[in-house]
Design a protein around this motif. Sequence first.
Motif, PDB file in Angstrom:
ATOM      1  N   GLY A   1       0.816  -1.209   0.000  1.00  0.00           N
ATOM      2  CA  GLY A   1       0.000   0.000   0.000  1.00  0.00           C
ATOM      3  C   GLY A   1       0.849   1.258   0.000  1.00  0.00           C
ATOM      4  N   TYR A   2       1.905   1.246   0.805  1.00  0.00           N
ATOM      5  CA  TYR A   2       2.802   2.404   0.849  1.00  0.00           C
ATOM      6  C   TYR A   2       3.477   2.615  -0.499  1.00  0.00           C
ATOM      7  N   LEU A   3       4.019   1.550  -1.074  1.00  0.00           N
ATOM      8  CA  LEU A   3       4.709   1.673  -2.362  1.00  0.00           C
ATOM      9  C   LEU A   3       3.744   2.095  -3.468  1.00  0.00           C
ATOM     10  N   SER A   4       2.518   1.581  -3.418  1.00  0.00           N
ATOM     11  CA  SER A   4       1.506   1.979  -4.403  1.00  0.00           C
ATOM     12  C   SER A   4       1.198   3.464  -4.285  1.00  0.00           C
ATOM     13  N   GLN A   5       1.113   3.944  -3.051  1.00  0.00           N
ATOM     14  CA  GLN A   5       0.849   5.368  -2.827  1.00  0.00           C
ATOM     15  C   GLN A   5       2.059   6.206  -3.238  1.00  0.00           C
ATOM     16  N   ALA A   6       3.237   5.787  -2.857  1.00  0.00           N
ATOM     17  CA  ALA A   6       4.446   6.557  -3.156  1.00  0.00           C
ATOM     18  C   ALA A   6       4.684   6.673  -4.659  1.00  0.00           C
TER      19      ALA A   6
ATOM     20  N   ASP B   1      -2.928  13.874  -1.037  1.00  0.00           N
ATOM     21  CA  ASP B   1      -1.690  14.520  -1.494  1.00  0.00           C
ATOM     22  C   ASP B   1      -1.362  15.760  -0.672  1.00  0.00           C
ATOM     23  N   SER B   2      -2.369  16.335  -0.035  1.00  0.00           N
ATOM     24  CA  SER B   2      -2.139  17.552   0.751  1.00  0.00           C
ATOM     25  C   SER B   2      -1.685  17.257   2.184  1.00  0.00           C
ATOM     26  N   LEU B   3      -1.669  15.992   2.578  1.00  0.00           N
ATOM     27  CA  LEU B   3      -1.217  15.647   3.929  1.00  0.00           C
ATOM     28  C   LEU B   3       0.281  15.910   4.045  1.00  0.00           C
ATOM     29  N   PRO B   4       0.768  16.252   5.237  1.00  0.00           N
ATOM     30  CA  PRO B   4       2.195  16.595   5.385  1.00  0.00           C
ATOM     31  C   PRO B   4       3.134  15.421   5.111  1.00  0.00           C
ATOM     32  N   ALA B   5       4.361  15.746   4.747  1.00  0.00           N
ATOM     33  CA  ALA B   5       5.361  14.725   4.417  1.00  0.00           C
ATOM     34  C   ALA B   5       5.639  13.807   5.600  1.00  0.00           C
ATOM     35  N   TRP B   6       5.610  14.342   6.825  1.00  0.00           N
ATOM     36  CA  TRP B   6       5.884  13.495   7.991  1.00  0.00           C
ATOM     37  C   TRP B   6       4.808  12.422   8.151  1.00  0.00           C
ATOM     38  N   TYR B   7       3.600  12.700   7.689  1.00  0.00           N
ATOM     39  CA  TYR B   7       2.521  11.721   7.745  1.00  0.00           C
ATOM     40  C   TYR B   7       2.858  10.526   6.856  1.00  0.00           C
ATOM     41  N   THR B   8       3.355  10.806   5.666  1.00  0.00           N
ATOM     42  CA  THR B   8       3.763   9.746   4.745  1.00  0.00           C
ATOM     43  C   THR B   8       4.976   9.001   5.289  1.00  0.00           C
ATOM     44  N   ALA B   9       5.891   9.726   5.921  1.00  0.00           N
ATOM     45  CA  ALA B   9       7.065   9.086   6.531  1.00  0.00           C
ATOM     46  C   ALA B   9       6.642   8.120   7.632  1.00  0.00           C
ATOM     47  N   LEU B  10       5.667   8.506   8.435  1.00  0.00           N
ATOM     48  CA  LEU B  10       5.157   7.610   9.477  1.00  0.00           C
ATOM     49  C   LEU B  10       4.551   6.349   8.871  1.00  0.00           C
ATOM     50  N   PHE B  11       3.883   6.497   7.743  1.00  0.00           N
ATOM     51  CA  PHE B  11       3.320   5.350   7.031  1.00  0.00           C
ATOM     52  C   PHE B  11       4.444   4.378   6.671  1.00  0.00           C
ATOM     53  N   ALA B  12       5.517   4.897   6.101  1.00  0.00           N
ATOM     54  CA  ALA B  12       6.650   4.050   5.720  1.00  0.00           C
ATOM     55  C   ALA B  12       7.276   3.381   6.940  1.00  0.00           C
ATOM     56  N   ILE B  13       7.491   4.132   8.002  1.00  0.00           N
ATOM     57  CA  ILE B  13       8.087   3.582   9.219  1.00  0.00           C
ATOM     58  C   ILE B  13       7.199   2.481   9.784  1.00  0.00           C
ATOM     59  N   ALA B  14       5.902   2.734   9.835  1.00  0.00           N
ATOM     60  CA  ALA B  14       4.966   1.765  10.414  1.00  0.00           C
ATOM     61  C   ALA B  14       4.976   0.446   9.658  1.00  0.00           C
ATOM     62  N   VAL B  15       4.871   0.512   8.323  1.00  0.00           N
ATOM     63  CA  VAL B  15       4.737  -0.739   7.579  1.00  0.00           C
ATOM     64  C   VAL B  15       6.056  -1.483   7.417  1.00  0.00           C
ATOM     65  N   PHE B  16       7.151  -0.753   7.202  1.00  0.00           N
ATOM     66  CA  PHE B  16       8.430  -1.441   7.031  1.00  0.00           C
ATOM     67  C   PHE B  16       8.941  -2.022   8.355  1.00  0.00           C
ATOM     68  N   SER B  17       8.808  -1.267   9.457  1.00  0.00           N
ATOM     69  CA  SER B  17       9.241  -1.826  10.747  1.00  0.00           C
ATOM     70  C   SER B  17       8.320  -2.964  11.168  1.00  0.00           C
ATOM     71  N   GLY B  18       7.042  -2.884  10.819  1.00  0.00           N
ATOM     72  CA  GLY B  18       6.117  -3.979  11.122  1.00  0.00           C
ATOM     73  C   GLY B  18       6.448  -5.242  10.341  1.00  0.00           C
ATOM     74  N   ALA B  19       6.742  -5.082   9.056  1.00  0.00           N
ATOM     75  CA  ALA B  19       7.077  -6.254   8.225  1.00  0.00           C
ATOM     76  C   ALA B  19       8.387  -6.886   8.682  1.00  0.00           C
ATOM     77  N   ILE B  20       9.391  -6.061   8.935  1.00  0.00           N
ATOM     78  CA  ILE B  20      10.676  -6.604   9.401  1.00  0.00           C
ATOM     79  C   ILE B  20      10.517  -7.211  10.791  1.00  0.00           C
ATOM     80  N   GLY B  21       9.717  -6.566  11.637  1.00  0.00           N
ATOM     81  CA  GLY B  21       9.458  -7.104  12.974  1.00  0.00           C
ATOM     82  C   GLY B  21       8.810  -8.482  12.926  1.00  0.00           C
ATOM     83  N   CYS B  22       7.848  -8.657  12.037  1.00  0.00           N
ATOM     84  CA  CYS B  22       7.200  -9.971  11.904  1.00  0.00           C
ATOM     85  C   CYS B  22       8.140 -11.004  11.294  1.00  0.00           C
ATOM     86  N   LEU B  23       8.975 -10.578  10.366  1.00  0.00           N
ATOM     87  CA  LEU B  23       9.983 -11.481   9.822  1.00  0.00           C
ATOM     88  C   LEU B  23      10.937 -11.936  10.929  1.00  0.00           C
TER      89      LEU B  23
END
Length: 144
Positions: A29-34, A53-75
């Motif tokens: 979802g993140y990569l599709s959005q990015a 698209d009008s949401l702040p950049a830090w909001y998108t950064a949190l999205f990336a942090i959440a999903v990538f750390s979650g995926a690596i955490g589950c791995l």
Amino acid sequence: MTTSANKPPIWFWIVSVIGLIWNSLGVHGYLSQAYKTSAYTDAYSSEQLATMDSLPAWYTALFAIAVFSGAIGCLLLLLRKKFSKLLLTLSFLAATIQMVYFLFIADLKGVDFSDNKIMAYIIIVFAAFLVWFAKNANTKGWIN
């Protein structure tokens, strides 16, 4: 060396795989959005896309942090590593801040995001569950 005393039960593996799949969907979802893939743009109206698209950049950064750390955490859960607990906690914190902003603070300009709001609550609950799960697995000696 693993002993039978700290060997995780089958449901540990099942939950860990489900968590990895869930977070992998988030990465997708993140990569599709990015990259603004057609799967992403076709799922929303032009008003919704403009609002997101009008949401702040830090909001998108949190999205990336959440999903990538979650995926690596589950791995890492599947690899039975204790560091999974820290990454899943980071994922939970990033997802919670992101979703609280989306639900209560962001100016959505009157655009309907009803389905996304329901999913926001599910994301927070599942992320919290994975943190609890990792802590429980650590306590029981299933991860080291």
